[in-house]
Scaffold this motif. Structure first.
Motif, PDB file in Angstrom:
ATOM      1  N   UNK A 187     -27.203  37.448  40.907  1.00 41.98           N
ATOM      2  CA  UNK A 187     -27.094  38.422  41.999  1.00 41.98           C
ATOM      3  C   UNK A 187     -27.260  39.865  41.538  1.00 41.98           C
ATOM      4  N   UNK A 188     -27.364  40.102  40.229  1.00 42.83           N
ATOM      5  CA  UNK A 188     -27.726  41.442  39.755  1.00 42.83           C
ATOM      6  C   UNK A 188     -29.164  41.771  40.163  1.00 42.83           C
ATOM      7  N   UNK A 189     -29.933  40.733  40.492  1.00 36.09           N
ATOM      8  CA  UNK A 189     -31.300  40.946  40.973  1.00 36.09           C
ATOM      9  C   UNK A 189     -31.334  41.437  42.418  1.00 36.09           C
ATOM     10  N   UNK A 190     -30.185  41.396  43.081  1.00 33.78           N
ATOM     11  CA  UNK A 190     -30.050  41.889  44.459  1.00 33.78           C
ATOM     12  C   UNK A 190     -28.987  42.980  44.489  1.00 33.78           C
ATOM     13  N   UNK A 191     -29.313  44.170  43.966  1.00 36.60           N
ATOM     14  CA  UNK A 191     -28.294  45.218  43.823  1.00 36.60           C
ATOM     15  C   UNK A 191     -27.666  45.678  45.140  1.00 36.60           C
ATOM     16  N   UNK A 192     -28.360  45.499  46.259  1.00 36.77           N
ATOM     17  CA  UNK A 192     -27.801  45.915  47.552  1.00 36.77           C
ATOM     18  C   UNK A 192     -26.930  44.837  48.194  1.00 36.77           C
ATOM     19  N   UNK A 193     -26.889  43.673  47.594  1.00 38.85           N
ATOM     20  CA  UNK A 193     -26.099  42.552  48.103  1.00 38.85           C
ATOM     21  C   UNK A 193     -24.619  42.798  47.795  1.00 38.85           C
ATOM     22  N   UNK A 194     -23.734  42.810  48.811  1.00 36.43           N
ATOM     23  CA  UNK A 194     -22.316  43.075  48.535  1.00 36.43           C
ATOM     24  C   UNK A 194     -21.623  41.978  47.719  1.00 36.43           C
ATOM     25  N   UNK A 195     -22.041  40.725  47.873  1.00 40.64           N
ATOM     26  CA  UNK A 195     -21.473  39.634  47.082  1.00 40.64           C
ATOM     27  C   UNK A 195     -22.082  39.722  45.689  1.00 40.64           C
ATOM     28  N   UNK A 196     -21.268  39.782  44.650  1.00 41.11           N
ATOM     29  CA  UNK A 196     -21.774  39.978  43.288  1.00 41.11           C
ATOM     30  C   UNK A 196     -21.873  38.690  42.476  1.00 41.11           C
ATOM     31  N   UNK A 197     -21.135  37.648  42.912  1.00 43.40           N
ATOM     32  CA  UNK A 197     -21.164  36.347  42.245  1.00 43.40           C
ATOM     33  C   UNK A 197     -21.555  35.294  43.263  1.00 43.40           C
ATOM     34  N   UNK A 198     -22.415  34.353  42.885  1.00 44.00           N
ATOM     35  CA  UNK A 198     -22.753  33.264  43.798  1.00 44.00           C
ATOM     36  C   UNK A 198     -21.500  32.408  43.953  1.00 44.00           C
ATOM     37  N   UNK A 199     -20.961  32.322  45.185  1.00 47.43           N
ATOM     38  CA  UNK A 199     -19.732  31.538  45.382  1.00 47.43           C
ATOM     39  C   UNK A 199     -19.965  30.072  45.024  1.00 47.43           C
ATOM     40  N   UNK A 200     -18.936  29.421  44.503  1.00 48.49           N
ATOM     41  CA  UNK A 200     -19.057  28.020  44.126  1.00 48.49           C
ATOM     42  C   UNK A 200     -18.776  27.136  45.336  1.00 48.49           C
ATOM     43  N   UNK A 201     -19.818  26.489  45.898  1.00 42.60           N
ATOM     44  CA  UNK A 201     -19.609  25.676  47.093  1.00 42.60           C
ATOM     45  C   UNK A 201     -18.835  24.389  46.806  1.00 42.60           C
ATOM     46  N   UNK A 202     -18.641  24.061  45.530  1.00 43.72           N
ATOM     47  CA  UNK A 202     -17.797  22.924  45.178  1.00 43.72           C
ATOM     48  C   UNK A 202     -16.398  23.159  45.742  1.00 43.72           C
ATOM     49  N   UNK A 203     -15.990  24.431  45.761  1.00 45.13           N
ATOM     50  CA  UNK A 203     -14.668  24.798  46.260  1.00 45.13           C
ATOM     51  C   UNK A 203     -14.707  25.316  47.690  1.00 45.13           C
ATOM     52  N   UNK A 204     -15.779  26.051  48.063  1.00 45.70           N
ATOM     53  CA  UNK A 204     -15.837  26.658  49.404  1.00 45.70           C
ATOM     54  C   UNK A 204     -16.488  25.749  50.440  1.00 45.70           C
ATOM     55  N   UNK A 205     -17.384  24.865  50.006  1.00 49.89           N
ATOM     56  CA  UNK A 205     -18.112  24.007  50.938  1.00 49.89           C
ATOM     57  C   UNK A 205     -19.235  24.716  51.664  1.00 49.89           C
ATOM     58  N   UNK A 219     -26.154  13.344  39.434  1.00 50.26           N
ATOM     59  CA  UNK A 219     -27.086  14.089  40.284  1.00 50.26           C
ATOM     60  C   UNK A 219     -26.376  15.292  40.900  1.00 50.26           C
ATOM     61  N   UNK A 220     -27.124  16.183  41.541  1.00 50.14           N
ATOM     62  CA  UNK A 220     -26.481  17.302  42.224  1.00 50.14           C
ATOM     63  C   UNK A 220     -25.467  16.829  43.275  1.00 50.14           C
ATOM     64  N   UNK A 221     -24.527  17.690  43.572  1.00 45.89           N
ATOM     65  CA  UNK A 221     -23.513  17.458  44.591  1.00 45.89           C
ATOM     66  C   UNK A 221     -24.188  17.110  45.916  1.00 45.89           C
TER      67      UNK A 221
END
Length: 158
Positions: free
Chosen positions: A111-129, A50-52
Protein backbone atom coordinates in the motif's frame (compact mmCIF):
# COMPACT_ATOMS: atom_id res chain seq x y z
CA UNK A 1 12.88 -12.11 -16.46
CA UNK A 2 11.66 -9.89 -13.64
CA UNK A 3 10.57 -11.82 -10.54
CA UNK A 4 7.90 -10.53 -8.12
CA UNK A 5 7.05 -12.15 -4.77
CA UNK A 6 4.03 -11.19 -2.64
CA UNK A 7 4.24 -11.99 1.08
CA UNK A 8 1.71 -12.11 3.92
CA UNK A 9 1.53 -14.04 7.17
CA UNK A 10 0.23 -17.48 6.19
CA UNK A 11 0.11 -17.31 2.36
CA UNK A 12 -3.55 -18.29 2.12
CA UNK A 13 -5.43 -14.96 1.92
CA UNK A 14 -3.70 -11.75 0.91
CA UNK A 15 -0.50 -12.80 -0.84
CA UNK A 16 -2.12 -15.49 -3.02
CA UNK A 17 -4.82 -12.98 -3.93
CA UNK A 18 -2.12 -10.48 -4.88
CA UNK A 19 -0.22 -13.16 -6.81
CA UNK A 20 -3.31 -14.11 -8.82
CA UNK A 21 -4.40 -10.50 -9.43
CA UNK A 22 -0.92 -9.36 -10.49
CA UNK A 23 -0.41 -12.43 -12.68
CA UNK A 24 -3.77 -11.63 -14.32
CA UNK A 25 -2.71 -8.02 -14.94
CA UNK A 26 0.65 -9.17 -16.32
CA UNK A 27 -1.12 -11.59 -18.66
CA UNK A 28 -3.57 -8.91 -19.82
CA UNK A 29 -0.56 -6.70 -20.60
CA UNK A 30 1.00 -9.62 -22.54
CA UNK A 31 4.09 -9.55 -20.31
CA UNK A 32 4.11 -13.14 -18.99
CA UNK A 33 7.38 -13.71 -20.84
CA UNK A 34 8.98 -10.80 -18.95
CA UNK A 35 7.47 -10.93 -15.44
CA UNK A 36 7.06 -13.96 -13.16
CA UNK A 37 4.89 -13.87 -10.04
CA UNK A 38 4.77 -15.94 -6.84
CA UNK A 39 3.68 -15.64 -3.22
CA UNK A 40 4.80 -16.91 0.18
CA UNK A 41 4.05 -16.51 3.86
CA UNK A 42 6.30 -15.62 6.76
CA UNK A 43 4.70 -18.38 8.86
CA UNK A 44 4.61 -22.12 8.24
CA UNK A 45 1.08 -23.00 9.40
CA UNK A 46 -0.48 -23.46 5.96
CA UNK A 47 2.38 -24.88 3.84
CA UNK A 48 0.95 -26.92 0.96
CA UNK A 49 -2.62 -25.70 1.41
CA UNK A 50 -4.64 -23.91 -1.29
CA UNK A 51 -5.76 -20.32 -0.79
CA UNK A 52 -8.47 -19.60 1.78
CA UNK A 53 -12.02 -20.22 0.58
CA UNK A 54 -12.76 -16.47 0.75
CA UNK A 55 -9.79 -15.71 -1.51
CA UNK A 56 -10.76 -18.49 -3.92
CA UNK A 57 -14.37 -17.26 -4.04
CA UNK A 58 -13.35 -13.65 -4.73
CA UNK A 59 -10.89 -14.64 -7.46
CA UNK A 60 -13.53 -16.90 -9.06
CA UNK A 61 -16.06 -14.04 -8.92
CA UNK A 62 -13.55 -11.78 -10.69
CA UNK A 63 -12.69 -14.52 -13.22
CA UNK A 64 -9.04 -14.64 -12.14
CA UNK A 65 -7.16 -17.93 -12.45
CA UNK A 66 -5.85 -19.49 -9.24
CA UNK A 67 -5.06 -23.00 -10.48
CA UNK A 68 -2.29 -24.85 -8.69
CA UNK A 69 -1.66 -22.25 -6.01
CA UNK A 70 -0.29 -23.71 -2.75
CA UNK A 71 1.04 -21.97 0.34
CA UNK A 72 4.77 -21.94 1.01
CA UNK A 73 7.04 -20.19 3.48
CA UNK A 74 9.42 -17.44 2.45
CA UNK A 75 13.13 -18.30 2.60
CA UNK A 76 16.36 -16.31 2.64
CA UNK A 77 17.00 -17.58 -0.91
CA UNK A 78 13.92 -15.68 -2.08
CA UNK A 79 15.89 -12.47 -1.64
CA UNK A 80 18.32 -13.53 -4.34
CA UNK A 81 15.61 -14.89 -6.66
CA UNK A 82 13.08 -12.05 -6.54
CA UNK A 83 13.61 -8.51 -7.77
CA UNK A 84 10.56 -7.25 -5.87
CA UNK A 85 9.44 -8.57 -2.48
CA UNK A 86 6.05 -7.08 -1.70
CA UNK A 87 4.73 -7.21 1.88
CA UNK A 88 1.07 -6.81 2.83
CA UNK A 89 1.60 -5.04 6.17
CA UNK A 90 4.13 -3.63 8.64
CA UNK A 91 4.48 -6.93 10.52
CA UNK A 92 5.28 -8.73 7.26
CA UNK A 93 7.95 -6.11 6.53
CA UNK A 94 9.55 -6.72 9.94
CA UNK A 95 9.39 -10.50 9.49
CA UNK A 96 10.93 -10.24 6.01
CA UNK A 97 13.73 -8.01 7.25
CA UNK A 98 14.59 -10.69 9.81
CA UNK A 99 14.62 -13.44 7.14
CA UNK A 100 16.44 -11.48 4.46
CA UNK A 101 19.14 -9.76 6.44
CA UNK A 102 21.10 -7.55 4.09
CA UNK A 103 18.41 -7.57 1.41
CA UNK A 104 15.71 -5.72 3.30
CA UNK A 105 15.99 -2.76 0.90
CA UNK A 106 14.18 -4.92 -1.65
CA UNK A 107 11.03 -5.12 0.53
CA UNK A 108 8.16 -2.83 -0.46
CA UNK A 109 4.90 -2.56 1.46
CA UNK A 110 2.12 -2.94 -1.12
CA UNK A 111 0.00 0.00 0.00
CA UNK A 112 3.02 2.33 -0.08
CA UNK A 113 2.33 2.25 -3.82
CA UNK A 114 -0.95 4.06 -3.08
CA UNK A 115 0.22 7.06 -1.03
CA UNK A 116 -3.24 8.71 -1.08
CA UNK A 117 -4.91 5.58 0.29
CA UNK A 118 -5.82 6.12 3.99
CA UNK A 119 -5.47 2.40 4.82
CA UNK A 120 -1.72 1.73 5.14
CA UNK A 121 -1.76 -2.06 5.67
CA UNK A 122 -3.77 -4.59 3.67
CA UNK A 123 -6.23 -5.89 6.29
CA UNK A 124 -6.05 -9.63 6.92
CA UNK A 125 -9.38 -11.10 5.76
CA UNK A 126 -8.58 -14.29 7.67
CA UNK A 127 -9.65 -12.27 10.71
CA UNK A 128 -11.96 -9.62 9.18
CA UNK A 129 -13.72 -11.72 6.53
CA UNK A 130 -13.72 -8.68 4.23
CA UNK A 131 -12.33 -10.18 1.04
CA UNK A 132 -14.04 -7.49 -1.09
CA UNK A 133 -12.10 -4.64 0.55
CA UNK A 134 -8.86 -6.61 0.33
CA UNK A 135 -9.44 -7.33 -3.36
CA UNK A 136 -10.08 -3.64 -4.13
CA UNK A 137 -6.91 -2.53 -2.33
CA UNK A 138 -4.80 -5.26 -3.93
CA UNK A 139 -6.18 -4.65 -7.42
CA UNK A 140 -5.40 -0.92 -7.29
CA UNK A 141 -1.95 -1.40 -5.77
CA UNK A 142 -1.04 -4.16 -8.25
CA UNK A 143 -1.90 -1.83 -11.13
CA UNK A 144 0.48 0.72 -9.64
CA UNK A 145 3.11 -1.98 -9.12
CA UNK A 146 2.88 -2.98 -12.78
CA UNK A 147 3.40 0.68 -13.77
CA UNK A 148 6.43 0.82 -11.43
CA UNK A 149 7.97 -2.38 -12.83
CA UNK A 150 7.43 -1.20 -16.40
CA UNK A 151 8.98 2.19 -15.67
CA UNK A 152 11.98 0.77 -13.82
CA UNK A 153 12.71 -1.81 -16.51
CA UNK A 154 11.82 0.21 -19.61
CA UNK A 155 8.90 -2.00 -20.63
CA UNK A 156 6.64 -0.15 -23.04
CA UNK A 157 2.85 -0.28 -22.74
CA UNK A 158 0.96 -2.05 -25.50
Amino acid sequence: MIHVLFVCLGNICRSPMAEAVFRHQVKEAKLEHEISVDSAGTGDWHIGKPPHEGTRNKLTEMKINQDGMRARQVTAADFTTYDYVIAMDDQNVQNLQAVGAGAADRVIKLLDLLPDQPVRNVPDPYFTGNFDEVYELINKACSRLLEKVRAEHGIEAD
